[in-house]
Enzyme design. Sequence first.
Site, PDB file in Angstrom:
ATOM      1  N   SER A 114      48.850 -27.584   5.324  1.00  0.00           N
ATOM      2  CA  SER A 114      48.277 -27.299   6.636  1.00  0.00           C
ATOM      3  C   SER A 114      49.331 -26.807   7.608  1.00  0.00           C
ATOM      4  O   SER A 114      50.495 -27.223   7.548  1.00  0.00           O
ATOM      5  CB  SER A 114      47.635 -28.569   7.202  1.00  0.00           C
ATOM      6  OG  SER A 114      47.237 -28.391   8.546  1.00  0.00           O
ATOM      7  N   TYR A 141      47.907 -36.868  10.303  1.00  0.00           N
ATOM      8  CA  TYR A 141      47.368 -35.908   9.326  1.00  0.00           C
ATOM      9  C   TYR A 141      48.438 -34.893   8.935  1.00  0.00           C
ATOM     10  O   TYR A 141      48.689 -34.660   7.749  1.00  0.00           O
ATOM     11  CB  TYR A 141      46.149 -35.191   9.902  1.00  0.00           C
ATOM     12  CG  TYR A 141      45.780 -33.943   9.134  1.00  0.00           C
ATOM     13  CD1 TYR A 141      45.226 -34.025   7.870  1.00  0.00           C
ATOM     14  CD2 TYR A 141      46.023 -32.677   9.674  1.00  0.00           C
ATOM     15  CE1 TYR A 141      44.915 -32.880   7.145  1.00  0.00           C
ATOM     16  CE2 TYR A 141      45.697 -31.525   8.969  1.00  0.00           C
ATOM     17  CZ  TYR A 141      45.152 -31.634   7.706  1.00  0.00           C
ATOM     18  OH  TYR A 141      44.855 -30.499   6.991  1.00  0.00           O
ATOM     19  N   LYS A 178      31.683 -30.494  10.264  1.00  0.00           N
ATOM     20  CA  LYS A 178      33.004 -30.927  10.711  1.00  0.00           C
ATOM     21  C   LYS A 178      33.013 -31.513  12.124  1.00  0.00           C
ATOM     22  O   LYS A 178      34.022 -32.039  12.584  1.00  0.00           O
ATOM     23  CB  LYS A 178      34.000 -29.759  10.613  1.00  0.00           C
ATOM     24  CG  LYS A 178      34.304 -29.359   9.169  1.00  0.00           C
ATOM     25  CD  LYS A 178      35.155 -28.103   9.081  1.00  0.00           C
ATOM     26  CE  LYS A 178      36.554 -28.291   9.617  1.00  0.00           C
ATOM     27  NZ  LYS A 178      37.368 -29.208   8.796  1.00  0.00           N
TER      28      LYS A 178
END
Length: 321
Positions: A114, A141, A178
């Site tokens: 990411s 994250y 989401k």
Amino acid sequence: MIVITGAAGFISSCLIQKLNSEGFYDLVLVDDFSRPEQNKNFQGKRYSQLVERDVFLEWIVQNHLHIQFIFHLGARTDTTEFNRTLLDELNLDYSKKVWNACVEFGLPLVYASSAATYGLGENGYDDDESALSHLKPLNPYGESKNDFDIWALQQERSPYFWAGLKFFNVYGPNEYHKKRMASVVFHTFNQIKETGGMKLFQSHNPKFKDGEQMRDFVYVKDVTEVLFFFMLHRKNSGIYNLGSGEARTFLDLANNTFRALGKEPQIAFIPTPEDIRDKYQYFTEANMTKLRSIGYHKPFHTLEEGVSDYVTNYLVSGSYL
């Protein structure tokens, strides 16, 4: 068989459609299938098996001789998740087990990293593997993704081919589930339907005016093209950026959504929620030189092209890719 983890999710379900369009139907879909609202993402697509996430590693042991490729795209992707135990379990430890299985059984692997690993971009947005330890992600994250990238590069034994792809701000069909983490295009469309206007976050950084925060927005159809390229390419292992290569503002994104709907923009600004305010990226832009250098030459959708296609062909009709 081609294996896709996170198969009920956004990018994975779009990849299933891409593979089907290229004539690949022996697909093994891996996920937690207990969420019926997400399972709509793969309905109507062709695949051979569904495998629950918690038995997948055992399934590999029993079926490795039939596996051609593994796309490990499943993860806990909520940037506001602060349960480090959960992130370590799903994003770090689980990925290590998938990696080790690929090593043991000689399976090629592409996994999802990411752009959250870059933090505020103090060290730029170059996919330089030697700089990973210097990156400062802004949330657990991002840390979990960077920790796995670092771990992968430290391994003495690797899959014969592997690639970790740093996804930037992906938008497009199949992201409806989401919620808060869905793209600004999705939220703009829904706010316009409900109120006729759109509310964007104010800037709390004096270097950026309201709405002029910039991100590298990349259309999901371009992401699946790159994933397909790596499945066929199977060389030049390593970590790669996957963005459009061009930063654009949130105002650009919202204005193009209004334009795709044939409406005049009505945009207001609200304070950024305090729980993410000090962990907010004001600028991201993928350096795409590395991917281009190994032979990927397809053009990416411009923001205007991607938003127009998404809004007119999917959001308006409620269609899935």
